[in-house]
Design a protein around this motif. Structure first.
Motif, mmCIF file in Angstrom:
data_model
loop_
_atom_site.group_PDB
_atom_site.id
_atom_site.type_symbol
_atom_site.label_atom_id
_atom_site.label_comp_id
_atom_site.label_asym_id
_atom_site.label_seq_id
_atom_site.Cartn_x
_atom_site.Cartn_y
_atom_site.Cartn_z
ATOM 1 N N THR A 134 17.022 97.227 36.871
ATOM 2 C CA THR A 134 17.422 98.829 36.924
ATOM 3 C C THR A 134 16.652 99.734 35.474
ATOM 4 N N GLN A 135 15.842 98.760 35.420
ATOM 5 C CA GLN A 135 15.206 99.494 34.115
ATOM 6 C C GLN A 135 14.046 99.918 34.232
ATOM 7 N N SER A 136 13.912 100.503 33.649
ATOM 8 C CA SER A 136 11.172 101.409 34.136
ATOM 9 C C SER A 136 10.744 100.293 33.807
ATOM 10 N N TRP A 137 11.189 99.474 33.286
ATOM 11 C CA TRP A 137 9.926 98.301 33.106
ATOM 12 C C TRP A 137 10.107 96.641 34.353
ATOM 13 N N SER A 182 16.372 91.392 43.100
ATOM 14 C CA SER A 182 15.950 92.302 42.476
ATOM 15 C C SER A 182 15.102 92.779 43.849
ATOM 16 N N SER A 183 13.903 91.620 44.834
ATOM 17 C CA SER A 183 14.067 92.716 45.895
ATOM 18 C C SER A 183 15.260 93.856 46.726
ATOM 19 N N VAL A 184 16.327 92.962 47.054
ATOM 20 C CA VAL A 184 16.870 93.829 47.549
ATOM 21 C C VAL A 184 17.128 95.142 47.187
ATOM 22 N N PHE A 185 17.293 95.366 45.933
ATOM 23 C CA PHE A 185 17.861 96.455 44.924
ATOM 24 C C PHE A 185 16.745 97.518 44.853
ATOM 25 N N ILE A 186 15.852 97.344 44.772
ATOM 26 C CA ILE A 186 13.997 98.032 44.724
ATOM 27 C C ILE A 186 13.937 98.334 46.099
ATOM 28 N N LEU A 187 14.395 97.802 47.532
ATOM 29 C CA LEU A 187 14.043 98.459 49.196
ATOM 30 C C LEU A 187 14.747 99.363 48.581
ATOM 31 N N SER A 188 15.784 98.992 48.315
ATOM 32 C CA SER A 188 17.384 100.145 47.915
ATOM 33 C C SER A 188 16.931 101.717 48.282
ATOM 34 N N THR A 189 16.458 101.493 46.343
ATOM 35 C CA THR A 189 15.579 103.007 45.853
ATOM 36 C C THR A 189 14.775 104.002 46.392
ATOM 37 N N TRP A 190 13.754 102.664 47.488
ATOM 38 C CA TRP A 190 12.426 103.609 48.413
ATOM 39 C C TRP A 190 13.027 104.123 49.382
ATOM 40 N N TRP A 426 24.149 96.621 54.660
ATOM 41 C CA TRP A 426 25.868 96.415 54.035
ATOM 42 C C TRP A 426 25.708 96.929 52.310
ATOM 43 N N ILE A 427 25.517 95.385 51.953
ATOM 44 C CA ILE A 427 25.428 95.954 49.540
ATOM 45 C C ILE A 427 24.786 97.760 49.825
ATOM 46 N N ASN A 428 23.601 97.874 50.078
ATOM 47 C CA ASN A 428 22.771 99.035 49.782
ATOM 48 C C ASN A 428 23.514 100.539 50.308
ATOM 49 N N ARG A 429 24.289 99.726 51.957
ATOM 50 C CA ARG A 429 24.267 101.014 51.908
ATOM 51 C C ARG A 429 26.040 101.417 51.548
ATOM 52 N N VAL A 430 26.484 100.384 51.685
ATOM 53 C CA VAL A 430 28.103 101.166 50.647
ATOM 54 C C VAL A 430 27.713 101.489 49.420
ATOM 55 N N CYS A 431 26.988 101.521 48.493
ATOM 56 C CA CYS A 431 26.723 100.902 46.621
ATOM 57 C C CYS A 431 26.078 102.222 46.609
ATOM 58 N N ARG A 432 25.142 103.175 47.433
ATOM 59 C CA ARG A 432 24.635 103.640 47.283
ATOM 60 C C ARG A 432 24.010 105.366 46.567
ATOM 61 N N HIS A 433 25.603 105.680 46.197
ATOM 62 C CA HIS A 433 26.040 106.392 45.007
ATOM 63 C C HIS A 433 25.860 105.507 43.780
ATOM 64 N N ASP A 434 25.686 104.589 43.400
ATOM 65 C CA ASP A 434 25.845 104.433 42.073
ATOM 66 C C ASP A 434 24.752 103.260 42.025
ATOM 67 N N GLU A 437 25.819 99.614 40.223
ATOM 68 C CA GLU A 437 27.081 98.596 40.504
ATOM 69 C C GLU A 437 25.914 98.248 41.666
ATOM 70 N N ARG A 438 24.662 98.620 42.726
ATOM 71 C CA ARG A 438 23.939 98.367 43.888
ATOM 72 C C ARG A 438 23.959 97.431 43.066
ATOM 73 N N ALA A 439 22.921 96.964 42.017
ATOM 74 C CA ALA A 439 22.038 96.257 41.497
ATOM 75 C C ALA A 439 23.144 94.915 41.461
ATOM 76 N N PHE A 440 24.332 95.496 40.561
ATOM 77 C CA PHE A 440 25.477 94.441 40.462
ATOM 78 C C PHE A 440 26.174 93.055 41.309
ATOM 79 N N VAL A 441 26.117 94.111 42.354
ATOM 80 C CA VAL A 441 26.983 93.972 43.434
ATOM 81 C C VAL A 441 25.918 92.605 44.076
ATOM 82 N N ILE A 442 24.855 93.014 44.040
ATOM 83 C CA ILE A 442 24.160 92.443 44.861
ATOM 84 C C ILE A 442 24.125 90.697 43.998
#
Length: 494
Positions: A134-137, A182-190, A426-434, A437-442
């Motif tokens: 989740t960090q900028s770098w 990392s890949s699944v989380f990053i896709l969910s932000t775009w 499914w995880i990305n959809r359910v946890c998209r508001h935080d 949380e999304r990164a942690f759950v994945i």
């Protein structure tokens, strides 16, 4: 609740001003708006499988152009990276049946042990990756680790005894551990709700292509490079895998933008190839879909997530998913190798090549089942896959079945990646508001399942039990039955 979700961004919903809606109604209405799937006809879902940028869904030419650019760089890199991960991960079983077993005395349950050591290394870095992605770098995180695992893959060619392979596989598992979460989380932000499943599908399919290519590559190396420069064919397989991996890692270091942060967290474009206008488009899309952009991880969020239902529900799902997937990469190659040794049915090259047929099943299954999840409810697709596994694994547990049916049951094992693609979306959809949380759950879900894999590989699918794996197939059948009914609980909780 509405303040937590940061949903005060639309002036009206269905022409009703937000200020006139009660708090609960606001949340329900906005959630419904975010869940909306943009389809006019039933056949549009099939058109979307191949036509990702239709004008009626993306009337703004700038958005269409930006999405194409985004896919050409972000999705390309993530898929290429996961391709090399699968390539470097799968080469161990292909090497095992292509001469490594005899050359370095890799016998008994060593193949099961090396898979467990890989999982142990995977868990350690996955926990680190979950906290750091989740960090900028974080844009440098995945490519740097990929560069290291590429170098370690080269080292596999220098192995002279089983202990060398044990150490190398643990370190490769450590470096590859951050790749999936990392890949699944990053896709969910775009990407939006009705875009994410197809992207995860393409990402997951790249792993199947990598595993398939590893088999063809090992077969070719065994045929044409055996003894070249004094190296066995299986060692050349490791060298060629490393040659594929390193350049892709260097491309990632130069071009990968990492996760998209929210506009409140950053006002600067994340990478050189993206214009300021394109960055604003991406932020607008993120806010329209109710997706929380990447933010700093803190322990309060971890504590909140641990006591919530998302983490534990999806961790249970992921554990069952991996138990169902345990025979993938193990059962079929060892069965074909047994047929080669005892019934003289196949050659070494045929064993390597025929195993890749599971990858074909996986790619077709993901294309239709995971791809259509952008347009329909995921539950029928999940249920269909579990029913296939129940039939397949219960038949293999019996073992004394017609040879052709055994082939079909082995091929069905390839559908395990459909589960992975759908549940990731499914995880990305359910946890998209935080985002935190999304990164942690994945990461947490995958880490728990990999911790289970450390011992389940050895107990349920020990190499010495090949090719029947009677206990393993029974356990995988039970896991598939539980996965068939678990979505009912998830539906009620959601």
């Amino acid at each position: 609740m509405s303040s937590e979700l940061n949903l005060q961004r639309e002036k009206t919903i269905d022409n009703v001003p937000i200020s006139e809606l009660r708090s609960e109604d606001k949340v329900k209405q906005i959630l419904a708006e975010e869940e909306k799937i943009r389809l006019d006809h039933w056949y549009d879902s099939f058109v979307k499988l191949v036509h990702w940028y239709p004008k009626k869904i993306y009337p703004d030419k700038k958005e269409r152009k930006f999405l194409l650019k985004l896919d050409s760089i972000i999705l390309f890199y993530i898929c290429a990276s996961y391709f090399t991960k699968a390539l470097d991960k799968s080469n161990i079983q292909y090497s095992y049946v292509s001469g490594m077993r005899e050359d370095i005395n890799f016998t008994g349950d060593d193949l099961s042990y090396v898979k467990s050591l890989y999982s142990a290394g995977y868990i350690v870095s996955m926990c680190v990756g979950t906290m750091l992605v989740t960090q900028s770098w974080a844009r440098y995180l995945l490519p740097s680790f990929e560069l290291v695992w590429g170098v370690l893959t080269f080292c596999g060619a220098a192995a002279k005894k089983a202990d060398h392979i044990f150490a190398i596989r643990f370190l490769i598992g450590f470096c590859e551990g951050i790749a999936f979460p990392s890949s699944v989380f990053i896709l969910s932000t775009w990407y939006k709700r009705d875009e994410i499943y197809r992207r995860v599908m393409a990402f997951s399919m790249s792993a199947n292509l990598g595993a398939m290519f590893s088999g063809y590559l090992q077969s070719a190396a065994y045929k044409h490079l055996q003894g070249v420069h004094g190296l066995a064919g299986w060692k050349w397989g490791f060298i060629i895998d490393g040659i594929f991996t390193v350049p892709i890692a260097l491309f990632g270091l130069a071009c990968f933008p990492g996760p998209l942060q929210s506009r409140l967290q950053s006002t600067k474009k994340p990478v050189w190839w993206m214009s300021e206008e394109e960055y604003q488009i991406s932020c607008d899309r993120q806010e329209q879909s109710g997706i929380d952009g990447s933010r700093q991880m803190d322990w309060k969020v971890v504590k909140k997530t641990v006591f919530g239902w998302h983490a534990h529900f999806f961790a249970a799902f992921w554990v069952l998913l991996n138990i169902v997937a345990l025979p993938d990469g193990t059962a079929m190659p060892l069965w074909l190798d047994w047929e080669r040794e005892h019934n003289h049915r196949y050659t070494v090259s045929q064993v390597d090549n025929y195993t890749t047929f599971q990858g074909v099943v996986s790619i077709v299954g993901q294309f239709f089942l995971a791809g259509l999840s952008d347009s329909y409810s995921i539950y029928p697709f999940l249920s269909f896959v579990q029913l296939c596994f129940i039939v397949s694994y219960s038949s293999l547990a019996a073992w004394d079945i017609p040879f052709v049916w055994k082939w079909i049951c082995m091929l069905i094992i390839g559908l395990d990646t459909v589960n992975q693609a759908i549940i990731s979306g499914w995880i990305n959809r359910v946890c998209r508001h935080d985002s935190r949380e999304r990164a942690f759950v994945i990461g947490y879900s995958d880490a728990v399942s990999q911790a289970m894999n450390i011992w389940t590989n050895i107990v349920f699918y020990p190499t010495s039990s090949a090719p029947k794996f009677h206990l393993g197939f029974i356990i995988s059948t039970i896991a598939a039955i539980l996965m068939l009914f678990l979505p009912i609980l998830g539906k009620l909780l959601y």
